[in-house]
Scaffold this motif. Structure first.
Motif, PDB file in Angstrom:
ATOM      1  N   LEU A  55       0.839  -1.149  -0.013  1.00 36.79           N
ATOM      2  CA  LEU A  55      -0.035  -0.094   0.051  1.00 36.79           C
ATOM      3  C   LEU A  55       0.897   1.369  -0.151  1.00 36.79           C
ATOM      4  O   LEU A  55       0.787   2.202  -0.957  1.00 36.79           O
ATOM      5  CB  LEU A  55      -0.911  -0.134   1.223  1.00 36.79           C
ATOM      6  CG  LEU A  55      -1.724   1.328   1.451  1.00 36.79           C
ATOM      7  CD1 LEU A  55      -2.750   1.321   0.192  1.00 36.79           C
ATOM      8  CD2 LEU A  55      -2.546   1.255   2.602  1.00 36.79           C
ATOM      9  N   ARG A  56       1.908   1.101   0.914  1.00 35.78           N
ATOM     10  CA  ARG A  56       2.868   2.126   0.785  1.00 35.78           C
ATOM     11  C   ARG A  56       3.348   2.666  -0.539  1.00 35.78           C
ATOM     12  O   ARG A  56       3.305   3.781  -0.910  1.00 35.78           O
ATOM     13  CB  ARG A  56       3.883   1.994   1.753  1.00 35.78           C
ATOM     14  CG  ARG A  56       5.019   3.235   2.091  1.00 35.78           C
ATOM     15  CD  ARG A  56       6.218   2.738   1.095  1.00 35.78           C
ATOM     16  NE  ARG A  56       6.788   1.536   1.317  1.00 35.78           N
ATOM     17  CZ  ARG A  56       7.418   1.059   2.349  1.00 35.78           C
ATOM     18  NH1 ARG A  56       7.942   1.866   3.201  1.00 35.78           N
ATOM     19  NH2 ARG A  56       8.019  -0.234   2.290  1.00 35.78           N
ATOM     20  N   ASP A  57       3.789   1.457  -1.285  1.00 36.20           N
ATOM     21  CA  ASP A  57       4.233   1.908  -2.468  1.00 36.20           C
ATOM     22  C   ASP A  57       3.262   2.204  -3.488  1.00 36.20           C
ATOM     23  O   ASP A  57       3.519   3.147  -4.348  1.00 36.20           O
ATOM     24  CB  ASP A  57       4.970   0.410  -3.036  1.00 36.20           C
ATOM     25  CG  ASP A  57       6.086   0.060  -2.490  1.00 36.20           C
ATOM     26  OD1 ASP A  57       6.637   0.536  -1.854  1.00 36.20           O
ATOM     27  OD2 ASP A  57       6.380  -1.442  -2.318  1.00 36.20           O
ATOM     28  N   LEU A  70       6.620   2.562   8.935  1.00 33.21           N
ATOM     29  CA  LEU A  70       5.532   1.745   9.041  1.00 33.21           C
ATOM     30  C   LEU A  70       5.384   1.284  10.221  1.00 33.21           C
ATOM     31  O   LEU A  70       6.448   0.779  10.884  1.00 33.21           O
ATOM     32  CB  LEU A  70       5.364   0.656   8.016  1.00 33.21           C
ATOM     33  CG  LEU A  70       5.578   1.121   6.527  1.00 33.21           C
ATOM     34  CD1 LEU A  70       5.551  -0.333   5.752  1.00 33.21           C
ATOM     35  CD2 LEU A  70       4.649   2.018   6.026  1.00 33.21           C
ATOM     36  N   PHE A  71       4.234   1.222  10.822  1.00 32.63           N
ATOM     37  CA  PHE A  71       3.935   0.656  12.265  1.00 32.63           C
ATOM     38  C   PHE A  71       2.580   0.005  12.183  1.00 32.63           C
ATOM     39  O   PHE A  71       1.568   0.614  11.874  1.00 32.63           O
ATOM     40  CB  PHE A  71       4.049   1.833  13.484  1.00 32.63           C
ATOM     41  CG  PHE A  71       3.964   1.309  14.585  1.00 32.63           C
ATOM     42  CD1 PHE A  71       5.128   0.664  15.506  1.00 32.63           C
ATOM     43  CD2 PHE A  71       2.506   0.876  15.181  1.00 32.63           C
ATOM     44  CE1 PHE A  71       4.814   0.189  16.683  1.00 32.63           C
ATOM     45  CE2 PHE A  71       2.515   0.287  16.577  1.00 32.63           C
ATOM     46  CZ  PHE A  71       3.448  -0.042  17.236  1.00 32.63           C
ATOM     47  N   ALA A  72       2.644  -1.305  12.655  1.00 40.86           N
ATOM     48  CA  ALA A  72       1.420  -2.055  12.799  1.00 40.86           C
ATOM     49  C   ALA A  72       1.672  -3.083  13.820  1.00 40.86           C
ATOM     50  O   ALA A  72       2.945  -3.645  13.806  1.00 40.86           O
ATOM     51  CB  ALA A  72       0.907  -2.683  11.568  1.00 40.86           C
ATOM     52  N   GLY A 107      -9.179  -6.298   9.414  1.00 34.88           N
ATOM     53  CA  GLY A 107      -9.482  -4.512   9.891  1.00 34.88           C
ATOM     54  C   GLY A 107      -8.902  -4.129  10.822  1.00 34.88           C
ATOM     55  O   GLY A 107      -9.350  -3.487  11.881  1.00 34.88           O
ATOM     56  N   GLY A 108      -7.482  -4.440  10.801  1.00 33.19           N
ATOM     57  CA  GLY A 108      -6.620  -3.813  11.959  1.00 33.19           C
ATOM     58  C   GLY A 108      -6.157  -2.130  11.669  1.00 33.19           C
ATOM     59  O   GLY A 108      -6.955  -1.735  11.083  1.00 33.19           O
ATOM     60  N   MET A 109      -5.240  -1.786  12.582  1.00 32.10           N
ATOM     61  CA  MET A 109      -4.933  -0.514  12.464  1.00 32.10           C
ATOM     62  C   MET A 109      -3.287  -0.352  11.796  1.00 32.10           C
ATOM     63  O   MET A 109      -2.488  -1.426  12.005  1.00 32.10           O
ATOM     64  CB  MET A 109      -4.966   0.049  13.807  1.00 32.10           C
ATOM     65  CG  MET A 109      -6.350  -0.183  14.281  1.00 32.10           C
ATOM     66  SD  MET A 109      -6.179   0.938  16.004  1.00 32.10           S
ATOM     67  CE  MET A 109      -4.852   0.702  16.831  1.00 32.10           C
ATOM     68  N   ALA A 110      -2.892   0.959  11.420  1.00 28.53           N
ATOM     69  CA  ALA A 110      -1.556   1.020  10.947  1.00 28.53           C
ATOM     70  C   ALA A 110      -1.295   2.652  11.044  1.00 28.53           C
ATOM     71  O   ALA A 110      -2.206   3.465  11.032  1.00 28.53           O
ATOM     72  CB  ALA A 110      -1.438   0.269   9.571  1.00 28.53           C
TER      73      ALA A 110
END
Length: 324
Positions: A55-57, A70-72, A107-110
């Protein structure tokens, strides 16, 4: 952002194929808004952050910021308990996990950031048990713990997660405090979800009080999805109203552009849903300087408005801070 899929690995598949209209719309919204620190709610988690990296890319390829950091963490969503957690007499369903989910990580967070994230310094309160919250509003039925004493003995408070993550800015660390509370509906007269939503929000006042270790030092921002409007709809809004009025926080009251009603709304759930509500919040520390705030909600019926609606029912909420 509603970046959930029906099974593990499907989000990564859609990101790699490059044909998903929703993902394309999300990258367009982020190219328009250019947030330096982005907190996502409702994005599927995998252990190696493959989907988040993809997704970042896609975001940077689409003209958005390049998020090098990134953090998750594993969310409570879909985390199996082996118990009947919703009182329907069955086990193994999505409501029997620590948080609603068909699989672990759904459906987590990031957090995606242009600035370094202090990974070792992050605090994850997602394993705090609901019953360990001072004054917990645990549900009862006929005077007995609902759904059972065994379920309450393992039930975590956070339906997805509760994090305090230091982001290392040139001026010092900014503590990003984030959460995703359960919807306060979809239950019975015991009001299990309404009570849990209330206590997930009340956790943050207790955290600021020092009930879960030293309160944050320096700048901090509480930002997350409360799944609750302080003035409209169901639920128990007392804890949310208390947060919005807490003198340690400030509510910039981000507005939709133009004269749209209601002006503070952040989501539109079409019929038979509850409609347009304010459910997502960014609450900076009271001593931080807010220079701007808003909700990215272009006029409906325009190309930009159609793209924002395709990206998510939840619209991007933004706040600009001027730091020393």
């Amino acid at each position: 952002m509603d970046l959930e899929r029906a099974g593990p690995g499907l989000l990564l598949r859609d990101l790699r194929r490059g044909e998903d209209a929703q993902i394309a719309a999300i990258t367009h919204v982020l190219a328009q808004t250019q947030p330096d620190i982005l907190v996502l709610q409702g994005v599927d988690y995998d252990l190696d952050l493959l989907a988040l990296s993809a997704l970042r890319d896609r975001i940077s390829e689409g003209g958005g910021p390049r998020y090098e950091h990134l953090f998750a963490r594993t969310p409570n969503a879909g985390l199996a308990t082996g118990l009947d957690m919703d009182g329907d007499g069955r086990r193994g369903g999505p409501r029997d996990a620590q948080g609603y989910g068909d699989f672990t990580g759904q459906g987590g967070m990031a957090i995606l950031s242009r600035y370094p994230v202090d990974q070792p310094g992050a605090q994850d309160f997602s394993a705090v048990l609901w019953r360990d919250l001072p004054g917990a509003l645990l549900p009862l039925r006929d005077g007995q713990p609902f759904p059972s004493e065994a379920a309450q003995a393992v039930q975590r408070l956070a339906s997805r997660g509760q994090w305090v993550v230091p982001v290392l800015l040139p001026s010092g660390a900014l503590q990003v405090m984030t959460f995703h509370a359960t919807p306060p509906v979809f239950d019975g007269p015991e009001d299990r979800n309404g009570r849990r939503n209330h206590d997930e929000l009340r956790f943050w006042q207790l955290y600021l009080d020092g009930a879960f270790g030293p309160p944050p030092r320096g700048g901090f921002v509480l930002m997350g999805h409360a799944n609750l409007d302080p003035e409209a709809g169901g639920g128990r809004p007392e804890a949310l109203r208390a947060l919005l009025a807490d003198p340690r926080l400030q509510d910039p009251r981000p507005l939709r552009p133009g004269a749209a009603e209601p002006p503070l709304a952040t989501v539109h759930w079409p019929p038979p849903g509850p409609g347009t509500r304010r459910v997502s919040y960014i609450l900076p520390a009271a001593d931080l300087s807010v220079t701007g705030a808003g909700v990215h909600w272009p006029p409906e019926g325009t190309p930009e408005g159609d793209l924002a609606a395709t990206a998510s029912r939840h619209r991007l909420v933004w706040v600009d801070l001027s730091l020393p």
